[in-house]
Design a protein around this motif. Structure first.
Motif, PDB file in Angstrom:
ATOM      1  N   ILE A 124       2.135  33.529  -8.336  1.00 39.28           N
ATOM      2  CA  ILE A 124       0.957  33.009  -7.988  1.00 39.28           C
ATOM      3  C   ILE A 124       0.123  32.671  -9.373  1.00 39.28           C
ATOM      4  CG2 ILE A 124      -1.425  33.833  -7.058  1.00 39.28           C
ATOM      5  CD1 ILE A 124       0.456  35.795  -5.080  1.00 39.28           C
ATOM      6  N   ASP A 125       0.248  33.382 -10.293  1.00 41.21           N
ATOM      7  CA  ASP A 125      -0.260  33.261 -11.577  1.00 41.21           C
ATOM      8  C   ASP A 125       0.241  31.994 -12.231  1.00 41.21           C
ATOM      9  OD1 ASP A 125      -1.872  35.570 -11.438  1.00 41.21           O
ATOM     10  OD2 ASP A 125      -0.440  36.788 -12.914  1.00 41.21           O
ATOM     11  N   ALA A 126       1.516  31.581 -12.238  1.00 40.72           N
ATOM     12  CA  ALA A 126       2.092  30.544 -12.802  1.00 40.72           C
ATOM     13  C   ALA A 126       1.835  29.024 -12.039  1.00 40.72           C
ATOM     14  CB  ALA A 126       3.315  30.692 -12.883  1.00 40.72           C
ATOM     15  N   ALA A 127       1.703  29.226 -10.810  1.00 38.19           N
ATOM     16  CA  ALA A 127       1.556  28.172  -9.947  1.00 38.19           C
ATOM     17  C   ALA A 127       0.166  27.376 -10.199  1.00 38.19           C
ATOM     18  CB  ALA A 127       1.699  28.397  -8.231  1.00 38.19           C
ATOM     19  N   PRO A 128       0.581  25.826 -10.062  1.00 41.17           N
ATOM     20  CA  PRO A 128      -0.860  25.223  -9.866  1.00 41.17           C
ATOM     21  C   PRO A 128      -1.772  25.641  -8.810  1.00 41.17           C
ATOM     22  CG  PRO A 128       1.201  23.829 -10.224  1.00 41.17           C
ATOM     23  CD  PRO A 128       1.675  25.169  -9.913  1.00 41.17           C
ATOM     24  N   GLU A 129      -3.103  25.343  -9.084  1.00 42.27           N
ATOM     25  CA  GLU A 129      -3.988  25.910  -7.977  1.00 42.27           C
ATOM     26  C   GLU A 129      -3.629  25.529  -6.426  1.00 42.27           C
ATOM     27  OE1 GLU A 129      -8.738  26.383  -7.274  1.00 42.27           O
ATOM     28  OE2 GLU A 129      -7.988  25.397  -9.210  1.00 42.27           O
ATOM     29  N   ALA A 130      -3.380  24.275  -6.578  1.00 42.63           N
ATOM     30  CA  ALA A 130      -2.981  23.516  -5.158  1.00 42.63           C
ATOM     31  C   ALA A 130      -1.870  24.310  -4.363  1.00 42.63           C
ATOM     32  CB  ALA A 130      -2.701  21.886  -5.439  1.00 42.63           C
ATOM     33  N   GLN A 131      -1.116  24.915  -5.117  1.00 39.65           N
ATOM     34  CA  GLN A 131       0.384  25.100  -4.688  1.00 39.65           C
ATOM     35  C   GLN A 131       0.329  26.941  -4.306  1.00 39.65           C
ATOM     36  OE1 GLN A 131       3.406  23.809  -7.002  1.00 39.65           O
ATOM     37  NE2 GLN A 131       3.054  21.727  -6.533  1.00 39.65           N
ATOM     38  N   GLY A 173       7.825  23.520 -16.379  1.00 38.19           N
ATOM     39  CA  GLY A 173       6.308  23.402 -15.971  1.00 38.19           C
ATOM     40  C   GLY A 173       5.848  24.505 -15.098  1.00 38.19           C
ATOM     41  N   PRO A 174       4.565  24.538 -14.764  1.00 34.58           N
ATOM     42  CA  PRO A 174       4.098  25.592 -14.044  1.00 34.58           C
ATOM     43  C   PRO A 174       4.593  25.629 -12.474  1.00 34.58           C
ATOM     44  CG  PRO A 174       2.323  24.535 -15.215  1.00 34.58           C
ATOM     45  CD  PRO A 174       3.411  23.436 -15.371  1.00 34.58           C
ATOM     46  N   GLN A 175       4.895  24.214 -12.113  1.00 35.09           N
ATOM     47  CA  GLN A 175       5.412  24.186 -10.832  1.00 35.09           C
ATOM     48  C   GLN A 175       6.912  24.888 -10.544  1.00 35.09           C
ATOM     49  OE1 GLN A 175       5.002  20.262  -8.938  1.00 35.09           O
ATOM     50  NE2 GLN A 175       6.532  20.936  -7.067  1.00 35.09           N
ATOM     51  N   GLU A 176       7.719  24.497 -11.622  1.00 31.28           N
ATOM     52  CA  GLU A 176       9.154  24.868 -11.572  1.00 31.28           C
ATOM     53  C   GLU A 176       8.902  26.525 -11.811  1.00 31.28           C
ATOM     54  OE1 GLU A 176      10.357  21.757 -14.471  1.00 31.28           O
ATOM     55  OE2 GLU A 176      12.044  21.882 -13.391  1.00 31.28           O
ATOM     56  N   THR A 177       8.093  26.769 -12.579  1.00 28.65           N
ATOM     57  CA  THR A 177       8.260  28.209 -13.326  1.00 28.65           C
ATOM     58  C   THR A 177       7.831  29.213 -11.882  1.00 28.65           C
ATOM     59  OG1 THR A 177       7.365  27.684 -15.328  1.00 28.65           O
ATOM     60  CG2 THR A 177       6.956  29.806 -14.724  1.00 28.65           C
ATOM     61  N   ALA A 178       6.889  28.786 -11.166  1.00 32.38           N
ATOM     62  CA  ALA A 178       6.449  29.624  -9.980  1.00 32.38           C
ATOM     63  C   ALA A 178       7.594  29.442  -9.016  1.00 32.38           C
ATOM     64  CB  ALA A 178       5.157  28.882  -9.614  1.00 32.38           C
ATOM     65  N   ALA A 179       8.379  28.377  -8.736  1.00 31.49           N
ATOM     66  CA  ALA A 179       9.394  28.527  -7.989  1.00 31.49           C
ATOM     67  C   ALA A 179      10.445  29.422  -8.427  1.00 31.49           C
ATOM     68  CB  ALA A 179       9.764  26.962  -7.856  1.00 31.49           C
ATOM     69  N   LEU A 180      10.541  29.399  -9.440  1.00 29.95           N
ATOM     70  CA  LEU A 180      11.817  30.197 -10.154  1.00 29.95           C
ATOM     71  C   LEU A 180      11.304  31.724  -9.834  1.00 29.95           C
ATOM     72  CD1 LEU A 180      12.644  28.433 -13.359  1.00 29.95           C
ATOM     73  CD2 LEU A 180      14.371  28.788 -11.261  1.00 29.95           C
ATOM     74  N   TRP A 181      10.127  31.985 -10.235  1.00 27.08           N
ATOM     75  CA  TRP A 181       9.554  33.232  -9.897  1.00 27.08           C
ATOM     76  C   TRP A 181       9.779  33.692  -8.422  1.00 27.08           C
ATOM     77  CZ3 TRP A 181       9.659  37.247 -12.796  1.00 27.08           C
ATOM     78  CH2 TRP A 181       9.267  37.222 -14.176  1.00 27.08           C
ATOM     79  N   SER A 182       9.554  32.782  -7.591  1.00 30.41           N
ATOM     80  CA  SER A 182       9.655  32.827  -6.063  1.00 30.41           C
ATOM     81  C   SER A 182      11.260  33.177  -5.706  1.00 30.41           C
ATOM     82  CB  SER A 182       9.135  31.527  -5.328  1.00 30.41           C
ATOM     83  OG  SER A 182       9.394  31.825  -3.919  1.00 30.41           O
ATOM     84  N   VAL A 183      12.147  32.312  -6.252  1.00 34.56           N
ATOM     85  CA  VAL A 183      13.369  32.803  -6.246  1.00 34.56           C
ATOM     86  C   VAL A 183      13.883  34.259  -6.544  1.00 34.56           C
ATOM     87  CG1 VAL A 183      15.762  31.941  -6.510  1.00 34.56           C
ATOM     88  CG2 VAL A 183      14.259  30.323  -6.057  1.00 34.56           C
ATOM     89  N   VAL A 184      13.168  34.554  -7.589  1.00 29.46           N
ATOM     90  CA  VAL A 184      13.535  36.134  -8.323  1.00 29.46           C
ATOM     91  C   VAL A 184      13.018  36.987  -7.181  1.00 29.46           C
ATOM     92  CG1 VAL A 184      12.937  37.621 -10.129  1.00 29.46           C
ATOM     93  CG2 VAL A 184      13.501  35.231 -10.614  1.00 29.46           C
ATOM     94  N   ALA A 185      11.972  36.610  -6.705  1.00 30.20           N
ATOM     95  CA  ALA A 185      11.338  37.604  -5.480  1.00 30.20           C
ATOM     96  C   ALA A 185      12.176  37.725  -4.268  1.00 30.20           C
ATOM     97  CB  ALA A 185       9.926  36.981  -5.055  1.00 30.20           C
ATOM     98  N   LEU A 186      12.865  36.640  -4.061  1.00 26.02           N
ATOM     99  CA  LEU A 186      13.753  36.684  -2.781  1.00 26.02           C
ATOM    100  C   LEU A 186      14.906  37.379  -3.200  1.00 26.02           C
ATOM    101  CD1 LEU A 186      13.476  33.083  -1.463  1.00 26.02           C
ATOM    102  CD2 LEU A 186      12.593  35.076  -0.317  1.00 26.02           C
ATOM    103  N   ALA A 187      15.520  37.396  -4.476  1.00 27.00           N
ATOM    104  CA  ALA A 187      16.465  38.189  -4.826  1.00 27.00           C
ATOM    105  C   ALA A 187      16.175  39.552  -5.136  1.00 27.00           C
ATOM    106  CB  ALA A 187      17.086  37.473  -6.299  1.00 27.00           C
TER     107      ALA A 187
END
Length: 330
Positions: free
Chosen positions: A40-47, A8-22
């Motif tokens: 940022i594009d994938a995350a729900p607006e609140a996150q 889902g959008p929340q998991e996708t955004a979190a995975l992209w964040s991990v990719v960024a750290l890597a």
């Protein structure tokens, strides 16, 4: 079949964040930035704010490192210094776009922007001093195309831009004179012609009237000096075209008078050089060729008269050609 369902959008955004750290750990700052922008594009607006904050932190760190790198560049490496400052400025802008309310980051971005224009000017001046005019013009075009350039700095850059053309033309005319001194007349003429081609390619507004006058003086000087050296070395016929060309430039009556005096010397030299050949042709019975050579001399005299030389100026050469013509029955 059997694969897990798309995140889902929340998991996708979190995975992209991990990719960024890597990516960041591998030193791939641009890859980290792209991954965070995807988060940022994938995350729900609140996150989204947390990922925007992460992007701002990345931009802040990269920009600070680039500014420190810029300070370590040796004084003569102005291009490396400018490149580092430009990249730092771009990263700060990335950070402020992600977190517009971060006043500390905005202040750093303003400071980098203030450093940018002096860095640009210093680099351009260094290139001009090294006579690397094309590279200087490339940077000047980039600077003038930037909507953020201050108006006072834009005026300076515009003056530098026009100055590179007159500088390059001066470089070419100086090379032309050195080529004459080294008996490389073909190289000298080629350099002058390249300078004229450069001038012809310019729009009228690129050079101010003062700059245009300066360029005209340089080209006049190049053609006149090349013509003078050819006259001095006895190559009067080769000098004629150059001296006629020098008279095309509006450089004032004194310089025109100087050029006409050289033109008179060249015409007299051509007449003296051709006279024996004309007489030999006539003596050998080839009257037609002799008359053709004599007519060429008359044409040169007419061209000289059209430049402003008076009958009195041309009298000596005129009488020589007239005697030749009379000997041929003309």
């Amino acid at each position: 079949p059997g694969a897990p369902s798309p995140a889902g959008p929340q998991e996708t955004a979190a995975l992209w964040s991990v990719v960024a750290l890597a990516r960041q750990a591998l030193g791939d700052d641009d890859g980290a930035r792209a991954a965070l922008e995807a988060a940022i594009d994938a995350a729900p607006e609140a996150q989204r704010t947390s990922y925007q904050r992460q992007l701002a932190a990345l931009a802040d760190g990269v920009a600070r490192r680039l500014l420190a790198e810029a300070e370590r560049h040796p004084g003569e490496d102005t291009e490396g210094w400018l490149a580092a400052v430009r990249r730092a400025t771009a990263w700060f802008e990335c950070g402020t776009a992600a977190m517009p309310a971060d006043t500390a980051l905005a202040a750093l971005a303003d400071g980098a922007q203030a450093m940018l224009w002096p860095a640009w000017e210093r680099t351009i001046m260094a290139l001009v001093q090294r006579q690397n005019f094309r590279a200087a013009r490339r940077l000047l075009r980039e600077a003038l195309a930037d909507p953020r350039v201050p108006s006072s700095r834009a005026e300076t850059f515009q003056n530098l831009f026009s100055g590179t053309f007159s500088g390059e033309i001066g470089q070419l005319t100086a090379y032309a004179i050195r080529s004459v001194q080294a008996a490389r007349e073909a190289d000298a003429l080629s350099a002058l012609q390249r300078a004229e081609t450069l001038l012809a390619a310019l729009r009228d507004e690129v050079l101010s009237p003062q700059r245009r006058e300066e360029v005209d003086r340089r080209l006049w000087w190049g053609y006149r000096t090349l013509g003078e050296r050819l006259v001095t070395s006895g190559q009067c016929e080769a000098a004629l075209e150059l001296l006629f060309h020098a008279l095309d430039y509006e450089v004032g009556p004194e310089r025109h008078e100087e050029t006409r005096a050289l033109l008179l010397r060249a015409l007299a030299g051509v007449a003296d050089a051709r006279a024996p050949a004309i007489r030999q042709l006539a003596a050998a019975g080839d009257g037609e060729a002799a008359v053709e050579q004599c007519d060429t001399l008359w044409a040169l005299l007419r061209s000289a008269a059209e430049t402003g030389l008076t009958p009195d100026d041309l009298a000596g050469t005129f009488h020589k050609v007239q005697r030749l013509a009379e000997a041929l029955g003309r």
